[in-house]
Design an enzyme around this catalytic site. Sequence first.
Site, short mmCIF file in Angstrom:
data_model
loop_
_atom_site.label_atom_id
_atom_site.label_comp_id
_atom_site.label_asym_id
_atom_site.label_seq_id
_atom_site.Cartn_x
_atom_site.Cartn_y
_atom_site.Cartn_z
N GLU A 87 0.94 -1.25 -0.08
CA GLU A 87 -0.17 -0.07 0.11
C GLU A 87 0.91 1.24 -0.13
O GLU A 87 0.65 2.28 -0.45
CB GLU A 87 -0.78 0.10 1.21
CG GLU A 87 -2.07 0.67 0.84
CD GLU A 87 -3.50 0.14 2.19
OE1 GLU A 87 -4.31 -0.62 1.79
OE2 GLU A 87 -3.07 0.60 3.18
N HIS A 94 6.58 -27.10 -2.28
CA HIS A 94 6.05 -28.20 -2.89
C HIS A 94 4.77 -27.60 -3.87
O HIS A 94 4.10 -28.30 -4.14
CB HIS A 94 5.74 -29.22 -2.01
CG HIS A 94 6.83 -29.70 -1.15
ND1 HIS A 94 7.49 -31.17 -1.53
CD2 HIS A 94 7.56 -29.27 -0.27
CE1 HIS A 94 8.26 -31.14 -0.79
NE2 HIS A 94 8.59 -30.26 0.02
N LYS A 143 -13.86 1.37 -3.22
CA LYS A 143 -14.82 1.68 -2.31
C LYS A 143 -15.65 2.52 -3.19
O LYS A 143 -17.36 2.27 -2.79
CB LYS A 143 -14.35 2.54 -1.49
CG LYS A 143 -13.18 1.88 -0.30
CD LYS A 143 -12.85 2.79 0.79
CE LYS A 143 -11.71 2.19 1.59
NZ LYS A 143 -11.27 3.14 2.40
O1 PA5 Z 1 -3.03 1.55 6.11
C1 PA5 Z 1 -4.16 2.05 5.85
O2 PA5 Z 1 -4.27 3.35 6.08
C2 PA5 Z 1 -5.25 1.10 5.39
O3 PA5 Z 1 -4.94 -0.02 5.16
C3 PA5 Z 1 -6.18 1.36 6.58
O4 PA5 Z 1 -5.63 0.84 7.80
C4 PA5 Z 1 -7.51 0.45 6.42
O5 PA5 Z 1 -8.07 0.90 4.97
C5 PA5 Z 1 -8.67 0.45 7.33
O6 PA5 Z 1 -8.83 1.95 7.41
P1 PA5 Z 1 -9.64 2.44 8.80
O7 PA5 Z 1 -8.73 2.47 10.16
O8 PA5 Z 1 -9.91 3.95 8.65
O9 PA5 Z 1 -11.05 1.85 8.92
#
Ligand code: PA5
Length: 451
Positions: A284, A305, A426
């Site tokens: 990410e 494997h 989303k």
């Molecule tokens: O690293 C990040 O920012 C994301 O992976 C969030 O943790 C994830 O989308 C969850 O978001 P939130 O904590 O706002 O529910």
Amino acid sequence: MIKIDDRFFPSAVKEKVAAYASLAVESLKHLQKGAGVHSTMAGWYNFPQHTGFTLEADLKGFVDNIDQFYDCVVVIGIGGSSLGAKAVFDALTHKYVSSVKTIHKPLLFLGDNISERAFIETMDLLSHKSPFVVAISKSGTTTEPAIGLRVMRDWLKQKYPGSPVSERLAVITDKTSGALRKYAEAKQIPSFVIPGNVGGRFSVLTAVGLVPLALCGIDVHNLLKGADQLFKELGKDGSSEHPVLKYACLRHAAYEAGYPLEIMAYNEPQLKAFCDWYKQLFGESHGKSGKGVFPSELMMTTDLHSLGQFIQEGKRLFFETFLSFKDPFPRRSGVERNLRVPKAPGESDDLAYLESRLIREVNDTAMDGTMVAHADGGVPCMKLALEELNEKNLGYLIAFFEVACAVGGDLLNVNPYDQPGVESYKQNLYGLLGKPGFEKYGEQIKKRLHG
Ligand code: PA5
């Protein structure tokens, strides 16, 4: 605390490392000063010193106060709000913590997907348990955990009709904003804060990871101590020779040399969740603007494997990082437990040459043999070697990957703290499900899907 063995990285790639060293040192300085891209979201750096150890003390009071009425902890959260706690918990506890008597309470997850089956089966398990629930969302609006919280709240009300939900629920969210903060205030639910300057995937050593882990009986002090040690080392000596900068430069050099995929190989199955956390952290943070190393993982020897053939002889795409703990089996009871290959005179299974040898030595030998084989197959290989798999070393390793990721973002010239691409799915989901404000968008997607 971490040694890098890069003998099996090709010299032609290693030679490029020097070209990135000064940029990596510069990036670290920016990180330490909170400059450049690190100006608003690097609150995780040095967190143990400026907040973590104080939080730990508050947390102790909280855990002591809620009594010991609960026998398991349920985290409701997704991505950075759940992967860190799972990574640490699995690495440090018994594989069958739910069924075997240990000092830890089991940690369960809900709302990290939208599977009806997962919801129902978790409820089935909980019907025999007495859970404490921690709902975690920085934004407070993420669909999966928001559904999870509703389901859990209904379930709690049905199972404990006379008790307020606040007895079994804590919330971790932004200090002032978001639906979860409003809910906590309205219903007087105990709450903790996700610092505004720490993003989800960098938050495992804040309340996000520490609260559920402490509730389960994990020694969070030593986790923080381990991370603190890395920050202290870098404070003294942010030279390009520090393993964390070396690792960041090696993976960048591999990327520039045409290896856009990293395989994190580990030989302790309990590290699977840790590698899921690593995948989210790097995936990410770096995967944007058409750039980035795709992070993946290999559980040894199981996946040898299945994927082993491809890694050995398939299309050359990847470099491989072997994560190795000399002693991966925390001996909480203080009892030395060694398992050796049993003797079996006259047996025809061709294992006589292994008799009486420690199984963990066989496992380590398999890792070494694999590293050399994959290097011979044209895969640049390095090893990150640590000593015991304990809280301190794990805290250190978490901080190590976080720093490498932040510096790696600068080497790639991407902002490691945003995730604009996550919004696309989303928006489609909101449009298709009819969320107010997304109607037109939903119509367009429906046309594309169904004509
Ligand atoms: O690293 C990040 O920012 C994301 O992976 C969030 O943790 C994830 O989308 C969850 O978001 P939130 O904590 O706002 O529910």
